[in-house]
Design an enzyme around this catalytic site. Structure first.
Site, mmCIF file in Angstrom:
data_model
loop_
_atom_site.group_PDB
_atom_site.id
_atom_site.type_symbol
_atom_site.label_atom_id
_atom_site.label_comp_id
_atom_site.label_asym_id
_atom_site.label_seq_id
_atom_site.Cartn_x
_atom_site.Cartn_y
_atom_site.Cartn_z
ATOM 1 N N ARG A 171 1.698 -11.030 10.116
ATOM 2 C CA ARG A 171 3.040 -10.466 10.308
ATOM 3 C C ARG A 171 4.115 -11.471 9.904
ATOM 4 O O ARG A 171 5.278 -11.107 9.733
ATOM 5 C CB ARG A 171 3.286 -10.096 11.775
ATOM 6 C CG ARG A 171 2.347 -9.093 12.418
ATOM 7 C CD ARG A 171 2.214 -7.832 11.636
ATOM 8 N NE ARG A 171 1.041 -7.900 10.769
ATOM 9 C CZ ARG A 171 0.806 -7.064 9.774
ATOM 10 N NH1 ARG A 171 1.678 -6.111 9.492
ATOM 11 N NH2 ARG A 171 -0.281 -7.178 9.037
ATOM 12 N N GLN A 224 -7.845 -4.965 9.322
ATOM 13 C CA GLN A 224 -6.711 -4.655 10.181
ATOM 14 C C GLN A 224 -7.007 -3.503 11.143
ATOM 15 O O GLN A 224 -6.085 -2.869 11.660
ATOM 16 C CB GLN A 224 -5.485 -4.315 9.332
ATOM 17 C CG GLN A 224 -5.000 -5.465 8.462
ATOM 18 C CD GLN A 224 -3.728 -5.125 7.732
ATOM 19 O OE1 GLN A 224 -2.648 -5.022 8.311
ATOM 20 N NE2 GLN A 224 -3.846 -4.944 6.426
ATOM 21 N N LYS A 237 0.816 -1.216 0.000
ATOM 22 C CA LYS A 237 0.000 0.000 0.000
ATOM 23 C C LYS A 237 0.846 1.261 0.000
ATOM 24 O O LYS A 237 0.468 2.256 -0.620
ATOM 25 C CB LYS A 237 -0.974 0.009 1.175
ATOM 26 C CG LYS A 237 -0.324 0.116 2.544
ATOM 27 C CD LYS A 237 -1.367 0.162 3.643
ATOM 28 C CE LYS A 237 -0.717 0.280 4.997
ATOM 29 N NZ LYS A 237 0.093 1.495 5.160
ATOM 30 N N THR A 238 1.993 1.238 0.705
ATOM 31 C CA THR A 238 2.864 2.421 0.709
ATOM 32 C C THR A 238 3.412 2.679 -0.680
ATOM 33 O O THR A 238 3.524 3.823 -1.127
ATOM 34 C CB THR A 238 4.019 2.234 1.709
ATOM 35 O OG1 THR A 238 3.479 1.978 3.011
ATOM 36 C CG2 THR A 238 4.890 3.476 1.770
ATOM 37 N N ASP A 287 -3.642 7.492 4.358
ATOM 38 C CA ASP A 287 -3.128 6.155 4.655
ATOM 39 C C ASP A 287 -3.837 5.595 5.894
ATOM 40 O O ASP A 287 -4.311 6.360 6.739
ATOM 41 C CB ASP A 287 -1.619 6.248 4.906
ATOM 42 C CG ASP A 287 -0.947 4.894 4.990
ATOM 43 O OD1 ASP A 287 -1.565 3.892 4.564
ATOM 44 O OD2 ASP A 287 0.201 4.828 5.466
ATOM 45 N N GLU A 288 -3.921 4.266 6.005
ATOM 46 C CA GLU A 288 -4.506 3.585 7.176
ATOM 47 C C GLU A 288 -5.892 4.148 7.504
ATOM 48 O O GLU A 288 -6.200 4.477 8.660
ATOM 49 C CB GLU A 288 -3.574 3.714 8.396
ATOM 50 C CG GLU A 288 -2.168 3.185 8.178
ATOM 51 C CD GLU A 288 -2.081 1.666 8.166
ATOM 52 O OE1 GLU A 288 -3.146 1.019 8.174
ATOM 53 O OE2 GLU A 288 -0.967 1.136 8.129
#
Length: 738
Positions: A607, A254, A39-40, A223-224
């Site tokens: 993770r 998430q 995503k970044t 973002d997020e």
């Protein structure tokens, strides 16, 4: 700037879904990005694409995220893509961007541009001041808990006059909130929540200012997005009101910060408030193997009200996930340490490849002890070491002072904990008197507290002297009981006499965590019923006296699942997968909280890059005996065929995962750990409903139910003052009463 064809070459490195997101046209765009889906990369390429291909001036772009680290990373990546620093681009955290706007627009606000931002401690202290100004009782209105209520209100854009009143306590909190705001403004200060609150109200109540910024920011990237609260969502909607070119990246799967005000439903509101929204899924995962992703999807697919995503990877199937069951949490810690030692010793992994994740901070205690006992270094992320936490140090200091009343270090720590009007001036007077009398301050306190005719009682007059005498009497009582009471009972007496529970647990999430840590220390103390206080304090001292490792040390990492968000590790252990721990018992009666517990496990699973171990316990060590516990209900959502076939197949009954000994590696120096349930001889049912029994810790109780399980008798007993307890008869040392 670089040529267009060079940007297009960069875009060619993206997968089709990423390219679709970066090349999306104008209007509202919602990118639902699975974990590890880049995503970044999409956000930074989108900014570069807007500037280079669409000709948007950086001055007209706003990009916001949640951490300074993420903002710096985005800025560096954009500069790398465009081969130069981008001037005029507004890129930063929500709070930083809002602070800039407020300083520029201070003439429209009740504070000046040089306002100060109060940190967390300043805020709580200011709440204390407000409570004092209103002549309220701090014990009844705990500052931390009141501050949490104020913070939650601000996150919902609620000012004091609109604070909802449902009972008398709410009315008092509204008065404290109002006074707190008055004190902030009198200091020309804002707290963190004010940065969002004042900016949102400024844009809502001043159309000229709102249009100014809405016209300036032609493109907004967030973002997020699943972690935004109502204040942040409102801000973004106001700033996007002119152009509606808002590019939101998030994943409701998430969203794990509900307790901070985050609301994953903002993703659903987005589509409602912007009906022309394009929804783009990012499903290709660059982090994990397919075996790990399949387990993650099995957990999260049971979450209602979500947009389905199918996570896939080019990394291959990889090793199946290991589901491992152990007898209790102590064996669990040994299994983790031995497995890490085995993999490192056989050169299958490096020490820094491992992460051990858990639901609550208190779970780190046994893990830390297992690492220390094995002589293996580790580092702790997102929390202090167990024995370095404030509440643990407080209780240990009380016990050390009882054991050795000459211990002035411990005395200075707890003489005013909880606050009892013994400040620095009073303590200085005590030390001066002790020096004149050739006594240690603690011994002088004992004399003042135990001898009604002591001349020292009148040596320090007024409230200060009375407070010292009161504490001295408490200390004298504890000292008189230290040889007759086991460590756990002595600890409980101190906690009760000082009302420490009320002091440390103010109803906030942090307060709950701190009290859980105390409960974990009590469980340790229960193991020293026979050895006594001195042995307990010696064990604690040996464990706590450890050097702090450097943050970049190549060692295993211990961290909570909340702290794991945004991180990745080659090998992950998730421990304590039992009902009551994950999902946490506080979520049982709250469907929203239960859904967040499911998302929390999903975040932990994703993770892991290469290997994943899920560990559940049959029993929990509880005050000298083991108490049967249920495996996490979330494990039952994972099909058996997704687990390592070397591991035993699970029974479909949640209460009984099978327990065969797994394959083990053997390396020099590794300790043998028996992770099987200890064998028990065949036993007969002894306790009948209605019968009375005596427990060595909880006293007399009535048997409510009894049943045979795993060749042991499990008894449900109601103890007066303690409540319902479920015990294993072979371990509980029960005495039948006539």
């Amino acid at each position: 700037m670089v040529a267009l064809h060079e940007i297009m070459n960069l875009l060619d490195t993206l997968n089709p879904q990423q390219q679709q997101a970066v090349h999306a046209g104008l209007g509202p765009i919602l990118v639902l990005a699975g974990p590890g889906s880049g995503k970044t990369r999409v956000l930074t390429h989108r900014i570069a694409y807007l500037i280079q291909d669409m000709g948007v001036r950086p001055y007209h772009i706003l990009a916001v995220t949640f951490t300074n680290k993420a903002a710096r990373e985005m800025e560096e990546r954009v500069a790398h893509l465009l081969d130069e620093q981008v001037r005029g681009l507004t890129l930063g955290t929500f709070h930083a961007v809002c602070a800039r706007i407020l300083r520029r627009e201070s003439e429209n606000l009740p504070f000046t541009s040089n306002f100060v931002i109060f940190d967390a401690d300043d805020q709580v202290n200011l709440v204390k001041r407000a409570i004092q100004d209103l002549n309220l009782d701090e014990k009844r209105y705990r500052p931390m808990g009141v501050h949490d209520a104020i913070s939650n209100a601000k996150n919902e854009l609620i000012l004091p006059d609109a604070f909802p009143i449902q009972n008398y306590r709410d009315e008092v909190i509204r008065r404290i909130y109002r006074r707190y705001q008055e004190l902030l403004l009198a200091s020309n200060g804002l707290d963190f929540d004010d940065l969002l609150l004042w900016t949102a109200h400024l844009l809502e109540n001043n159309p000229v200012v709102c249009e100014k910024y809405a016209r300036r920011y032609e493109h907004i990237l967030v973002d997020e997005f699943q972690d935004t609260n109502m204040a942040q969502y409102t801000l973004m909607r106001q700033l996007a009101s002119a152009h509606e070119n808002i590019f939101a990246v998030g994943d409701m799967d998430q969203s794990i910060y509900r307790w901070r005000g985050a609301d994953y439903r903002n993703l659903l509101r987005f589509e409602k408030d912007f009906p022309s929204t394009q929804v783009i899924l990012l499903e290709q995962n660059y982090r994990s193997t397919q075996a790990i992703l399949d387990v993650a999807m099995a957990v999260i697919d049971r979450h209602p009200s979500r947009i389905p995503k199918h996570l896939f990877t080019d990394r291959g199937q990889g090793q199946k996930v290991t589901l491992h069951e152990v007898y209790d949490d102590r064996v669990e810690a040994s299994f983790v340490v031995d497995t890490i030692a085995s993999l490192v010793g056989s050169q299958q992994a490096e020490a820094g490849d491992f992460a051990v994740m858990y639901r609550t901070n208190a779970q780190s205690r046994l893990l830390e002890e297992a690492f220390l006992h094995a002589g293996l270094p580790y580092k702790l992320v997102g929390a202090q070491r167990f024995y370095g936490r404030r509440e643990i140090k407080d209780v240990i200091a009380f016990l050390r002072l009882v054991h050795n009343s000459k211990d002035e270090i411990s005395l200075t720590r707890v003489i005013n904990v909880p606050p009892r009007t013994i400040g620095e001036k009073t303590y200085l007077a005590l030390r001066t008197l002790a020096t004149q009398s050739a006594l240690a301050p603690g011994m002088l306190l004992l004399e003042m507290g135990s001898n009604p005719t002591s001349p020292y009682r009148e040596a320090i007059p007024g409230r200060a002297g009375a407070a010292l005498v009161h504490f001295g009497s408490l200390l004298a009582r504890w000292v008189s009981q230290k040889d007759s009471l086991p460590p756990l009972s002595l600890m409980d007496r101190i906690l009760e006499d000082t009302d420490y529970h009320t002091y440390i647990d103010d109803g906030s999430e942090e307060g709950n965590d701190r009290w859980e840590n105390i409960m974990e220390l009590r469980r340790l103390a229960a193991e020293y019923q026979e050895q006594g206080l001195e042995a307990f304090l010696e064990q604690v001292a040996l464990v706590s006296d450890q050097d702090t490792l450097e943050a970049n040390a190549n060692v295993p990492t211990l961290l909570t699942l909340h702290a794991a968000k945004g991180l990745e590790f080659p090998v992950v252990f998730i421990v304590g997968l039992n009902d009551g721990t994950l999902p946490h018992s506080r979520s049982f009666d709250d469907p929203e909280a239960m859904m967040e517990e499911r998302r929390l496990l999903y975040v932990g699973i994703t993770r892991s890059k290469d290997r994943l171990y899920l560990i559940t316990d049959q029993n929990r060590s509880s005050y000298g005996f083991s108490e049967p516990i249920e495996p996490s209900r979330f494990l039952m959502d994972i099909p058996d065929n997704l687990f390592d076939e070397r591991q035993p197949q699970r029974s479909r009954r949640r209460a009984a995962l099978t327990t065969d000994r797994p394959e083990r590696w053997h390396i020099p120096g590794a300790r043998a750990v028996d992770d099987r349930t200890p064998g028990k001889p065949s036993v007969q049912q002894r306790y009948q409903p209605g019968g009375r029994v005596r427990h060595p810790t909880w006293g007399e109780g009535m048997v409510l139910n009894s049943r045979m399980q795993d060749n042991d008798e499990i008894v449900d007993i109601f103890f007066e003052g303690v409540g319902l307890k479920k015990v294993a008869a072979s371990l509980a040392r029960l005495e039948s009463l006539p």
